[in-house]
Design a protein around this motif. Sequence first.
Motif, PDB file in Angstrom:
ATOM      1  N   VAL B 119       0.750  -1.094  -0.046  1.00 40.01           N
ATOM      2  CA  VAL B 119       0.095   0.041  -0.133  1.00 40.01           C
ATOM      3  C   VAL B 119       0.742   1.179  -0.089  1.00 40.01           C
ATOM      4  N   GLU B 120       1.235   1.456   1.126  1.00 38.15           N
ATOM      5  CA  GLU B 120       2.133   2.822   1.378  1.00 38.15           C
ATOM      6  C   GLU B 120       1.194   4.033   0.824  1.00 38.15           C
ATOM      7  N   GLY B 201      -6.218  -2.915   8.316  1.00 34.02           N
ATOM      8  CA  GLY B 201      -5.712  -3.694   9.276  1.00 34.02           C
ATOM      9  C   GLY B 201      -4.592  -3.289  10.368  1.00 34.02           C
ATOM     10  N   LEU B 202      -3.479  -2.782   9.569  1.00 35.54           N
ATOM     11  CA  LEU B 202      -2.595  -1.960  10.135  1.00 35.54           C
ATOM     12  C   LEU B 202      -3.083  -0.939  11.082  1.00 35.54           C
ATOM     13  N   PRO B 224       7.222   0.051   3.379  1.00 38.29           N
ATOM     14  CA  PRO B 224       6.937   1.706   4.086  1.00 38.29           C
ATOM     15  C   PRO B 224       5.600   1.865   4.527  1.00 38.29           C
ATOM     16  N   GLY B 225       4.610   1.341   4.024  1.00 39.27           N
ATOM     17  CA  GLY B 225       3.161   1.492   4.371  1.00 39.27           C
ATOM     18  C   GLY B 225       2.756   0.913   5.853  1.00 39.27           C
ATOM     19  N   ALA B 226       3.676   0.138   6.114  1.00 33.82           N
ATOM     20  CA  ALA B 226       3.495  -0.502   7.564  1.00 33.82           C
ATOM     21  C   ALA B 226       3.770   0.386   8.740  1.00 33.82           C
ATOM     22  N   TYR B 263       5.842  -6.507  13.094  1.00 31.38           N
ATOM     23  CA  TYR B 263       5.231  -6.592  11.980  1.00 31.38           C
ATOM     24  C   TYR B 263       5.962  -7.544  10.914  1.00 31.38           C
ATOM     25  N   VAL B 264       5.536  -8.642  10.507  1.00 34.26           N
ATOM     26  CA  VAL B 264       6.432  -9.638   9.532  1.00 34.26           C
ATOM     27  C   VAL B 264       5.433  -9.981   8.452  1.00 34.26           C
ATOM     28  N   THR B 265       6.520 -10.280   7.290  1.00 29.29           N
ATOM     29  CA  THR B 265       5.935 -10.749   6.120  1.00 29.29           C
ATOM     30  C   THR B 265       6.424 -12.429   5.752  1.00 29.29           C
TER      31      THR B 265
END
Lengths: 488, 488
Positions: B119-120, B201-202, B224-226, B263-265
Amino acid sequence: MRRSASIGVMPIIPFDRTSQVPFYQQIYEGVRAAITSGRLMPGQRLPSTRTLAEELHISRYPVFSAFDQLLQEGYLDGKVGSGTFVRYNIPDDVNRPIGARRPAPGAASAPVAPSTPDVESEREHGTGPLAVSSPALDHFPTEIFARLIRRHLTGPPELLAYGDPAGYGPLREAVVEYLRTARAVDCDASQVLILSGSQMGLIVSALALTTPESAVCVEEPGYPGARQALGAAGATIIPVEVDSDGIDVAALARLDRPIGLVYVTPSHQYPLGMSMGLARRLELLRWAANASAWIIEDDYDSEYRYSSRPVGSLQGMDSDGRVIYLGTFSRGLFPALRIGYMVVPRQLVERFLRVRATLDIFSPTLYQLAVNDFLREGQFARHLRRMRAIYVARRDALLGAIQEEAADVLTVGNTDAGLHVVAYLGDGIDDNDVALRAASLGVFPRALSSCYMTSAVRPGLIMGFGGSDESVLRGAITTLANLIRNLE
Amino acid sequence: MRRSASIGVMPIIPFDRTSQVPFYQQIYEGVRAAITSGRLMPGQRLPSTRTLAEELHISRYPVFSAFDQLLQEGYLDGKVGSGTFVRYNIPDDVNRPIGARRPAPGAASAPVAPSTPDVESEREHGTGPLAVSSPALDHFPTEIFARLIRRHLTGPPELLAYGDPAGYGPLREAVVEYLRTARAVDCDASQVLILSGSQMGLIVSALALTTPESAVCVEEPGYPGARQALGAAGATIIPVEVDSDGIDVAALARLDRPIGLVYVTPSHQYPLGMSMGLARRLELLRWAANASAWIIEDDYDSEYRYSSRPVGSLQGMDSDGRVIYLGTFSRGLFPALRIGYMVVPRQLVERFLRVRATLDIFSPTLYQLAVNDFLREGQFARHLRRMRAIYVARRDALLGAIQEEAADVLTVGNTDAGLHVVAYLGDGIDDNDVALRAASLGVFPRALSSCYMTSAVRPGLIMGFGGSDESVLRGAITTLANLIRNLE
């Protein structure tokens, strides 16, 4: 060509014969701006309509129309044709019955349209009898709207991609046009952000403008959904009482800490229903300019006004760029659309846009395209006109039923706008208890005390009349009256 | 009937002959849960497939299938038929090429589907060549989706009213079913919130779980969006470096302040593209349980995996209820839909729901109805299968072009999943400068350094290959290679 007229005590107002803006509107807006900015002082006499018309080299009719509108809105005193003055005491209620008068021109004459904050936790948005914030969905022109949706369903792939976080450009332009005409909002499209409902505007404002050190004032009683959202970044929420004219600006000024943001519903106070008079509006704007505070104007249901003429928006009176204006299509169209908008002072646009993108990036494209068409093709204006008649009938049925069947237990408050009324209960009755019992009987008024942060002054019930037809409303009042009479 | 099998060192696993869950899947999940929860320890020998089959009174085939899957995913060591053990060193990369092997059953065999954090600020979501996060919108089955929309356009008025802030019930059920099958997510519908995109959700997590006193860890480099969203409530954002296995849990554990949220992916690290191995996953879960920290698992593009088998979700391995799972339909369907979802630990559901309602009340109903049909009628699975083939071709075209035309200036990183790859630049090259110059030539890679909070280890470009066809991708690489070679 732009020329300035300086006639008698008339201050310089911009007037342009070649503009597409009608003459009466240029005059109306020029004089109004002069009054709200203090360039025209209370008691000052305006030139006669004849003098002004001659000076401007135009016919007398547009001048007459502009003055008439200003008189009706309470900016001027006197009688058109025999001397008009800037009012000394700008009245508490500038709304006068329209009665049999011909429609006056200017900001207030166009079809007025949607906006809604009516949010809170959505679970408070029931759809049963007396539920607050429910429009007459059974009268929505579903087929017309469906046709607009179908038109865009198989458009080019670009419409499926990420869109502009500020919103679909043509829709932003259409919103500007609507707000200018119907609400006297003064903005251009660069200041308009399309939101996923007006509730989002509250969160954006809170995240963009507040920190845990901030103090945010809200109306007491007020809209609970605003309190929740405005506290999202940890700001202290301070309730400021409303009187019959809206938020008490003197009380606001007496607070012993700096206030960064104030949330108000000047067109139709939620929940009590009065509108803020001109004097109070000017007082609020002056206070905000002095305090360098921001004002959120939540214009959540200004499109529905029945027995009085709408006042223009607070935003349009603001010459210092302190007002953030919120509106929604939840009432003018339907809630499941999730489209609202905000008008942001220029210096905040970038900051707000960044926060808005962080929340959900942008709003679904398809609905933005359809709403744009709905506005531009005149469907929206037609729909609002139809809905006003329906709501007047529903309101009258509700008020009639209360008068006939519940006058001993319910006392109705302001009733000339919006989709809800407040009815007060006898002293000592627990309105939460009544609301709970009513829900168990399938009737869903909201307790007035739920809108208070401190203790409620007077128990009452907020009743929505938009979502149910006349017979349902009458039945609901019968149920409610019996319930209240039988409280032990 | 539910019976427990206790055979050899085999811990008790739930097994139900009458369940609709296939036998192999029950065995696979039971053994996997035993390993991830520590009931089966590294080095322990499992019973033979023959013994287990006899004990359970079933044929040997489902046991064999389950063990095969567990071997492939790196939970077990050895050889099916000649002794299998729980692995000592659960490998860094549990993803093995499928090659010519027959499809194994279990969590990973079903079509895997959409989710996106990508997103960002939306303005970074271009649609031109190499733009990140753009799916192949030219291949979206517009007519099929339009048919589903049309079906609900003229539904009953209730569909126009306020909806459930948690989302449309049947859609929540459909998401549960999809996530269970495709991502081994363990939840029921009460834990699923439908969101206006996964970005929301963030923000919900930040507002529900953090204060200005909180510390939130993010991957470095990361999305970066997170960072932006997770800092919304004023929390301190701490970057924690990733290695070839994802976030460095040892570094996380060494931090000298309490960490509330990470926060992880793990499925496909953004931006670098590796997946988190099993050992690291277990280490992260153990750390979170000990630290009473929450983990956000952003499973943003797990539906697209090409040369290796997907690992199940972190959420499905978590026995302590510490994982908040995020997904989206932006990639599986299209971004303008604005529908995402989160799976929330039970004890957080009420709190998250309250915050979500404060943001935008609920997501538009029409799209929720259409997506529900799209999932339930099998269109989604069919669409993902088609898209995977398209994305493999596009990825191969991009990689081929880089190898043929840009191998001297671009070094490709991980490439087996998602819709983007990272290509590293030579030391000393300013990737922001390259990205800016590229944009002026109509090519839109993103600078790798934009994903760093500290200074980037190595300059690089993030290149999306989803949104452009093969010839466009090849042209973009030619442009880019020439640009890089000609930097002074």
